[in-house]
Structures are given as structure tokens and as C-alpha cells.
Design an enzyme around this catalytic site. Structure first.
Site, mmCIF file in Angstrom:
data_model
loop_
_atom_site.group_PDB
_atom_site.id
_atom_site.type_symbol
_atom_site.label_atom_id
_atom_site.label_comp_id
_atom_site.label_asym_id
_atom_site.label_seq_id
_atom_site.Cartn_x
_atom_site.Cartn_y
_atom_site.Cartn_z
ATOM 1 N N ASN A 111 0.836 -1.205 0.000
ATOM 2 C CA ASN A 111 0.000 0.000 0.000
ATOM 3 C C ASN A 111 0.863 1.245 0.000
ATOM 4 O O ASN A 111 1.952 1.269 0.559
ATOM 5 C CB ASN A 111 -0.978 -0.017 1.186
ATOM 6 C CG ASN A 111 -0.421 0.669 2.410
ATOM 7 O OD1 ASN A 111 -0.468 1.894 2.522
ATOM 8 N ND2 ASN A 111 0.149 -0.104 3.326
ATOM 9 N N PHE A 115 -1.774 8.078 4.335
ATOM 10 C CA PHE A 115 -2.573 8.673 5.425
ATOM 11 C C PHE A 115 -3.860 9.333 4.937
ATOM 12 O O PHE A 115 -4.177 10.481 5.284
ATOM 13 C CB PHE A 115 -1.766 9.704 6.223
ATOM 14 C CG PHE A 115 -0.684 9.143 7.111
ATOM 15 C CD1 PHE A 115 -0.590 7.787 7.387
ATOM 16 C CD2 PHE A 115 0.270 9.996 7.690
ATOM 17 C CE1 PHE A 115 0.413 7.298 8.213
ATOM 18 C CE2 PHE A 115 1.268 9.514 8.517
ATOM 19 C CZ PHE A 115 1.330 8.156 8.767
HETATM 20 C C1 LIG Z 1 -3.660 -1.080 3.557
HETATM 21 C C2 LIG Z 1 -2.843 -0.820 4.789
HETATM 22 C C3 LIG Z 1 -2.935 0.414 5.428
HETATM 23 C C4 LIG Z 1 -2.178 0.662 6.566
HETATM 24 N N1 LIG Z 1 -2.288 1.862 7.205
HETATM 25 C C5 LIG Z 1 -1.599 2.092 8.354
HETATM 26 C C6 LIG Z 1 -1.757 3.302 9.050
HETATM 27 O O1 LIG Z 1 -2.535 4.175 8.681
HETATM 28 N N2 LIG Z 1 -1.020 3.477 10.188
HETATM 29 C C7 LIG Z 1 -0.158 2.531 10.655
HETATM 30 O O2 LIG Z 1 0.468 2.735 11.705
HETATM 31 N N3 LIG Z 1 -0.017 1.350 10.027
HETATM 32 C C8 LIG Z 1 -0.710 1.105 8.894
HETATM 33 N N4 LIG Z 1 -0.562 -0.083 8.241
HETATM 34 C C9 LIG Z 1 0.407 -1.074 8.759
HETATM 35 C C10 LIG Z 1 -0.257 -2.127 9.632
HETATM 36 O O3 LIG Z 1 -0.816 -1.567 10.795
HETATM 37 C C11 LIG Z 1 0.786 -3.203 10.038
HETATM 38 O O4 LIG Z 1 1.785 -2.583 10.816
HETATM 39 C C12 LIG Z 1 1.440 -3.860 8.839
HETATM 40 O O5 LIG Z 1 0.511 -4.062 7.802
HETATM 41 C C13 LIG Z 1 2.044 -5.227 9.207
HETATM 42 O O6 LIG Z 1 1.068 -6.114 9.670
HETATM 43 P P1 LIG Z 1 0.389 -7.245 8.741
HETATM 44 O O7 LIG Z 1 1.504 -7.995 8.076
HETATM 45 O O8 LIG Z 1 -0.411 -8.065 9.685
HETATM 46 O O9 LIG Z 1 -0.435 -6.526 7.750
HETATM 47 C C14 LIG Z 1 -1.304 -0.346 7.085
HETATM 48 C C15 LIG Z 1 -1.230 -1.579 6.430
HETATM 49 C C16 LIG Z 1 -1.988 -1.827 5.298
HETATM 50 C C17 LIG Z 1 -1.870 -3.162 4.637
#
Ligand SMILES: Cc1cc2nc3c(=O)[nH]c(=O)nc-3n(C[C@H](O)[C@H](O)[C@H](O)COP(=O)(O)O)c2cc1C
Length: 363
Positions: A111, A115
Site C-alpha cells: 500500500n 494517510f
Molecule cells: C492497507 C494498509 C494500510 C495501513 N495503514 C496504516 C496506518 O494508517 N497506520 C499505521 O500505523 N499502520 C498502517 N498499516 C500497517 C499495519 O498496521 C501493520 O503494521 C502492517 O501491515 C504489518 O502487519 P500485517 O503484516 O499483519 O499486515 C497499514 C497496512 C496496510 C496493509
């Protein structure tokens, strides 16, 4: 077993543009359609962390419910806590579309949303409305892209949410806001923490109790940078670290979409984020709360985060691929695991693999 509605919904969502599918999922959650029927958490999963009592250690990671529209529905899926945001002071549209990509064969997402969010006035109103309803709902705060003083944006976020959220996360690790990650550098971090903690304590003087404040870091840091962050976190006495955000690395991603710009999450991030988590556990010692995030998509991967040093675990991408039954399933299986192993708390397995993970090289 996956619920039928979950199966049908996911098949339809899979054929759709990723961001439209996400918006529809939020709408479905908001509508109150039951998307899963989790059992109540086993008492053995109760986790006390940063002064809060979590019914279980599995949380929804930031970015899924950016505008705090579906926190109650997410708690009903079985999550022990939900982190909404990232919220910036002013509303922001984010980067041009397409900006969210599903790497099917890798179980990963890329992604570069940047923000996109409704801004703190609208989000604060929603969080305030649900504040009396129980459940742990944290707010993740960030800075506007065009801000002249990014640290001031975090102070504004702390003042806006310090009396309505369960905890706050200072997100300085998104790769999609140019220059944001430089706030992790020692000098910048020191100034940032001094100012946000002072804003937090100011709110506490009005509210009574200081709200726990976490800092979310990237998985793309050198050992020296990790050590600096650990020193600052201990010195300034923040309440914990969230490890980690998405990665700029493409190790483990084989999809034709792997070249897309942005942060990679999901399965290929598991190894890197778990190594960083374990290295940080050794640096900060046993007392500091750590939240492990990155590539969790099963009970085994969730337990492994705890063995590598996490007190709590968060999930985002795993739920996109496994469906809305995932949190409830993990919580149920973790409860059964704790019972089988005669554990009164999962704290008893924390750090049991920390040395193995911390010894690994970051690829
Ligand atoms: C589409 C998307 C949007 C995200 N937006 C944010 C965000 O706004 N703020 C943030 O701290 N992390 C954001 N993240 C990161 C996630 O909170 C997480 O740290 C990261 O995806 C790793 O975890 P996962 O492998 O379980 O997805 C986002 C992740 C994805 C996939």
C-alpha cells in the site's frame, strides 16, 4: 470453520479493486451484519500490559479502520483490542489511486495510501461517542503531508485523543509520507518524545491518569538505529513500542505486483518484523511492553510473536486473506493451547525463542 457469509463475501471481494473491497468490508462491519461468531476469550489469555487489561492479546492493527467507524464491530469479531487511525490533524485525501495492491500468491499487500483519513475533528467525535461502551480502542496519530511542523501535529493528536482513547500510538514509520521515517533518528526522536510526552502529561493533569503512549517503528532499521530507539524509549519512559510497520524490502515477494511502490505487509514481512521485535526485546529488557505486528495469519504465527518477545500481537493483512473469522479462531485456538500446556497466562511463553530470533540476520 469459515462462515458461509464470510466465504461468499470474500470471493466477491477478491474480484474487486482492492480499495473498493476494503471500503465495502468497512461498510459491512458498520452495518452490524454478523461476520463471525467468536467464543468469549479464555481467562488464560487475559493480558495486563501498560496498565490496561486486555481480554486477549490479539489486536486489529492500525490502517484498517482509519476513521474509527467500525471499532465495536471489530471487537465483536473477537479482537482483544482495536487500533484506529492513522489520524492526522487535517483531513487528507492521500496518494492518487490505485494505491493498494493484493499480492495473492505471496499472501501480501503493498500500500501507498499516504494517510488518507477524515482528520481529527471527525474521528474524535466518533471515538467520543463510543467511549463509554467498553473495549480497548487505541488511536494511532500522524502528521499531515504538508505540515510545516510535524512534531506539532503529533502534539495536536495527543491533545485531541488523550481523553477519549484507551491508548495512543505515535506512528513515525509509514513509508508513504516522505521524510516521516527520519523522525526515528535519535535527535529527532528525542525532541518528538519530549514534546508528545509533555502534551500527554498536560492532558493527564486535566483527566487524572496519563494515557499509555506507544511508538510504532519500521522494520527497515539498522542495529545501530534500533539501539538508539531503545535508549530513547527507556530514557523518556514511553509505555511501549509497536514493531513493526510495513517494509520497503521486497524479500519473499514473488508476485508481478512486487515492483509497486509502497509498504509491503503480510506473510513476507513475518520474518523481518519478528527478528526486529526480538532484537528490540533484548535491547529494552523484560519490562517494556512490546506489540508484535507483521505477517501474523495463524495461531502458530501469533504464538511465535509472543515467543519472540511480544506482549500483544496485531494483525492486518492476515485477516484480508483468511477472513473475518481469523481473530476469533486464533483466540479460541490460543485458549486451547494455554489449557493444554497448563499455562495460566501466555506471559509464561514470552521470550522463549527470543535469542533464536534475535540472532538472525536481517535479509
Ligand atoms: C492497507 C494498509 C494500510 C495501513 N495503514 C496504516 C496506518 O494508517 N497506520 C499505521 O500505523 N499502520 C498502517 N498499516 C500497517 C499495519 O498496521 C501493520 O503494521 C502492517 O501491515 C504489518 O502487519 P500485517 O503484516 O499483519 O499486515 C497499514 C497496512 C496496510 C496493509
Amino acid at each position: 470453520m469459515k462462515s458461509l457469509i464470510d466465504k461468499i463475501a470474500r470471493q466477491a471481494l477478491y474480484r474487486m479493486d482492492s480499495e473498493r473491497a476494503h471500503n465495502l468490508a468497512i461498510m459491512a462491519l458498520k452495518s452490524g451484519i454478523p461476520l463471525a461468531h467468536p467464543q468469549p476469550s479464555s481467562k488464560r489469555l487475559k493480558t495486563i500490559c501498560a496498565g490496561m487489561v486486555f481480554p486477549n492479546p490479539i489486536g486489529m492493527a492500525a490502517g484498517f479502520d482509519k476513521n474509527a467507524e467500525a471499532a465495536n464491530a471489530l471487537l465483536r469479531l473477537g479482537f482483544g483490542f482495536v487500533e484506529c487511525g492513522t489520524v492526522t490533524p487535517k483531513p487528507q485525501a492521500g496518494n492518487p489511486k490505485p494505491r493498494l495492491f493484493r499480492l495473492e500468491e505471496d499472501g501480501a499487500l503493498i500500500n501507498r495510501l499516504g494517510f488518507n483519513n477524515d482528520g481529527l475533528v471527525a474521528v474524535r467525535q466518533r471515538v467520543k461517542l463510543r467511549a463509554g461502551q467498553g473495549g480497548i480502542v487505541g488511536i494511532n496519530i500522524g502528521a499531515n503531508k504538508d505540515s510545516a511542523d510535524r512534531v506539532a501535529d503529533y502534539e495536536t493528536g495527543v491533545r485531541a485523543f488523550g481523553d477519549v482513547a484507551s491508548y495512543l500510538t505515535v506512528n513515525i514509520s509509514s513509508p508513504n509520507t516522505s521524510g516521516l521515517r527520519s523522525l526515528q533518528d535519535r535527535g529527532n526522536l528525542s525532541e518528538l518524545l519530549t514534546r508528545v510526552l509533555s502534551a500527554r502529561n498536560e492532558v493527564a493533569r486535566r483527566k487524572g491518569v496519563p494515557i499509555p503512549l506507544f511508538v510504532k517503528i519500521a522494520p527497515d532499521l539498522t542495529e545501530a538505529a534500533l539501539s538508539d530507539i531503545a535508549d530513547e524509549a527507556l530514557d523518556k519512559r514511553i509505555d511501549g513500542l509497536i514493531i513493526s510497520n510495513t517494509t520497503l524490502s521486497r524479500t519473499g515477494a514473488t508476485s508481478r505486483l512486487a515492483h509497486e511502490k509502497g509498504g509491503l505487509s503480510g506473510q513476507p514481512l513475518f520474518e523481518r518484523s519478528t527478528i526486529v521485535l526480538a532484537k528490540m526485546r533484548l535491547l529494552v529488557g523484560p519490562a517494556m511492553p512490546l506489540i508484535g505486528v507483521g505477517g501474523v495469519n495463524s495461531t502458530e504465527t501469533a504464538l511465535e510473536k509472543i515467543r519472540a518477545g511480544a506482549d500483544l500481537v496485531q494483525i492486518y493483512s492476515g485477516m484480508i486473506f483468511e477472513g473475518t473469522c481469523l481473530p476469533g479462531r486464533i483466540v479460541e485456538e490460543m485458549g486451547a493451547f494455554a489449557q493444554r500446556e497448563k499455562l495460566s497466562s501466555l506471559r509464561q511463553i514470552r521470550d522463549t525463542h527470543v535469542d533464536d530470533w534475535a540472532a538472525r540476520e536481517l535479509a
